[in-house]
Design a protein around this motif. Structure first.
Motif, PDB file in Angstrom:
ATOM      1  N   SER A 173       0.956  -1.131  -0.041  1.00  0.00           N
ATOM      2  CA  SER A 173      -0.074  -0.113   0.124  1.00  0.00           C
ATOM      3  C   SER A 173       0.902   1.313  -0.044  1.00  0.00           C
ATOM      4  O   SER A 173       2.182   1.171   0.448  1.00  0.00           O
ATOM      5  N   ASP A 174       0.171   2.508  -0.240  1.00  0.00           N
ATOM      6  CA  ASP A 174       1.063   3.676  -0.508  1.00  0.00           C
ATOM      7  C   ASP A 174       1.382   4.079   1.142  1.00  0.00           C
ATOM      8  O   ASP A 174       2.575   4.467   1.232  1.00  0.00           O
ATOM      9  N   ASN A 190       5.157   0.113  -4.398  1.00  0.00           N
ATOM     10  CA  ASN A 190       3.909  -0.541  -4.054  1.00  0.00           C
ATOM     11  C   ASN A 190       3.530  -1.569  -4.899  1.00  0.00           C
ATOM     12  O   ASN A 190       3.376  -1.307  -6.316  1.00  0.00           O
ATOM     13  N   TYR A 191       3.920  -3.012  -4.685  1.00  0.00           N
ATOM     14  CA  TYR A 191       3.888  -4.128  -5.735  1.00  0.00           C
ATOM     15  C   TYR A 191       2.350  -4.121  -6.226  1.00  0.00           C
ATOM     16  O   TYR A 191       2.242  -5.051  -7.320  1.00  0.00           O
ATOM     17  N   ARG A 192       1.422  -3.652  -5.716  1.00  0.00           N
ATOM     18  CA  ARG A 192       0.054  -3.916  -6.360  1.00  0.00           C
ATOM     19  C   ARG A 192      -0.016  -2.612  -7.571  1.00  0.00           C
ATOM     20  O   ARG A 192      -0.918  -2.878  -8.303  1.00  0.00           O
ATOM     21  N   GLN A 193       0.680  -1.885  -7.674  1.00  0.00           N
ATOM     22  CA  GLN A 193       0.664  -0.655  -8.663  1.00  0.00           C
ATOM     23  C   GLN A 193       1.810  -0.789  -9.620  1.00  0.00           C
ATOM     24  O   GLN A 193       1.655  -0.147 -10.810  1.00  0.00           O
ATOM     25  N   GLN A 194       2.906  -1.344  -9.323  1.00  0.00           N
ATOM     26  CA  GLN A 194       4.307  -1.079 -10.083  1.00  0.00           C
ATOM     27  C   GLN A 194       4.619  -2.564 -10.221  1.00  0.00           C
ATOM     28  O   GLN A 194       4.897  -3.315  -9.194  1.00  0.00           O
ATOM     29  N   ASP A 195       5.653  -2.974 -11.198  1.00  0.00           N
ATOM     30  CA  ASP A 195       6.330  -4.082 -11.200  1.00  0.00           C
ATOM     31  C   ASP A 195       7.609  -3.674 -10.561  1.00  0.00           C
ATOM     32  O   ASP A 195       8.235  -2.948 -11.066  1.00  0.00           O
TER      33      ASP A 195
END
Length: 325
Positions: A173-174, A190-195
């Motif tokens: 999360s951020d 943030n691994y949910r938004q970026q590789d």
């Protein structure tokens, strides 16, 4: 004594406090009156029946404690009754009294409460033995730690920075990424938004990082190899997302990579004693000076161990979860 009992392997509501026999220390052991105990993910796995304690270890959950020495074994010379210590143990932490090998005990850092000290053994032993001892992280190198907002992650970030390395963390999360940056991380992804592979390679100018500390496993393995620099070292300490992965072995050959795995609980007392001595010499001064601090998210009474486990399973915490007695 009071201790937490697992009455079923699945239902958290059956994690209850009951009466247990008070243990007696062997020749090289101390009996600690527990004031606080750390909660760790291996506790959750053991609760489900998937991580049995080593032979001879207590079946009671809990791998780290802080408290007062109540009794000493006949061969113990380094501690006395009444000493305040924290200890890495093979089990038994969720109880009023806990046995510990004397060589796996450390004095509580000056100025630390029992609650703060209970947050130290499992994470600091793990990070030091893997990142600095086995992987040999050096000043000027870079570390990628997955789960950067966990107890392991928050410890790894701070120690890497304290010893002159760059730290990159992944988190879900951020807000968790923000906390990683506050602790000194040079980059938080943030691994949910970026590789994270792209982020790492971009941050390092395409070179990759020197060391990775990973507790995720599964499909992170081939991605970790892509994120490593030549002569990079990957330390695998957990498999939260699975124990199997497919990799291209050519990457290991071409970049001269090292892939190593470890668990701490089953290691010998001699191994742990060596780690304890290094921590006392090199890390305890950093704790006492305030340069490095344990990050504690929540504190629960022993009677609410089930709530502590629920919080850890939710992954909503940042840092350590502690039980107080």
């Amino acid at each position: 004594m009071r201790a937490v009992q697992i009455q079923t392997n699945a239902d958290l509501d059956r994690l209850v406090v009951t009466d247990w026999p008070k243990p007696t220390p062997g020749p090289n052991q101390v009996l600690i009156q527990t004031h606080a105990a750390g909660v760790n993910r291996p506790d959750l796995v053991q609760r489900r029946g998937l991580y049995p304690p080593p032979q001879g270890a207590s079946p009671i959950l809990g791998l780290e404690v802080a408290g007062t020495v109540a009794e000493i074994g006949s061969a113990v010379t380094e501690f006395e009754v009444g000493d305040s210590v924290c200890a890495l143990v093979t089990g038994g932490g969720y109880a009023e009294y806990c046995l510990a090998s004397a060589c796996c005990c450390l004095p509580i850092p000056r100025g630390f409460s029992y609650t703060q000290a209970a947050a130290l053994p499992e994470t600091f032993f793990t990070v030091w033995s893997n990142v600095f001892d086995r992987a040999g992280l050096q000043a000027g190198e870079s570390l990628l730690v997955h789960g950067g907002s966990s107890g392991i992650g928050t410890t790894a970030i701070q120690l890497a920075k304290a010893f002159g390395a760059r730290a990159i963390a992944t988190a879900g999360s951020d807000e968790k990424c923000r906390r990683c940056l506050e602790l000194g991380a040079d980059l938080a992804v943030n691994y949910r938004q970026q590789d994270f592979v792209e982020a790492v390679l971009d941050f390092t100018g395409g070179k990759g990082v020197n060391v990775i500390l990973d507790m995720v496993g599964g499909d992170y393995l081939p991605r970790n190899l892509k994120s490593l620099a030549s002569d990079g070292r990957l330390m695998q300490i957990g498999i939260q997302q699975g124990s199997k992965a497919e990799i291209n072995l050519a990457a290991l050959l071409m970049k001269r990579l090292t892939l190593a795995g470890s668990t701490l609980r089953s290691r010998s007392d001699e191994f742990k004693a060596n780690v304890a001595e290094q921590l006392r010499e090199k890390v305890w001064p950093l704790l006492e000076s305030g340069q490095v601090k344990p990050v504690i998210d929540s504190v629960f009474p022993l009677t609410e161990a089930d709530r502590a486990h629920r919080l850890m399973e939710s992954s909503q915490h940042i840092g350590k979860i502690i039980l107080e007695l």
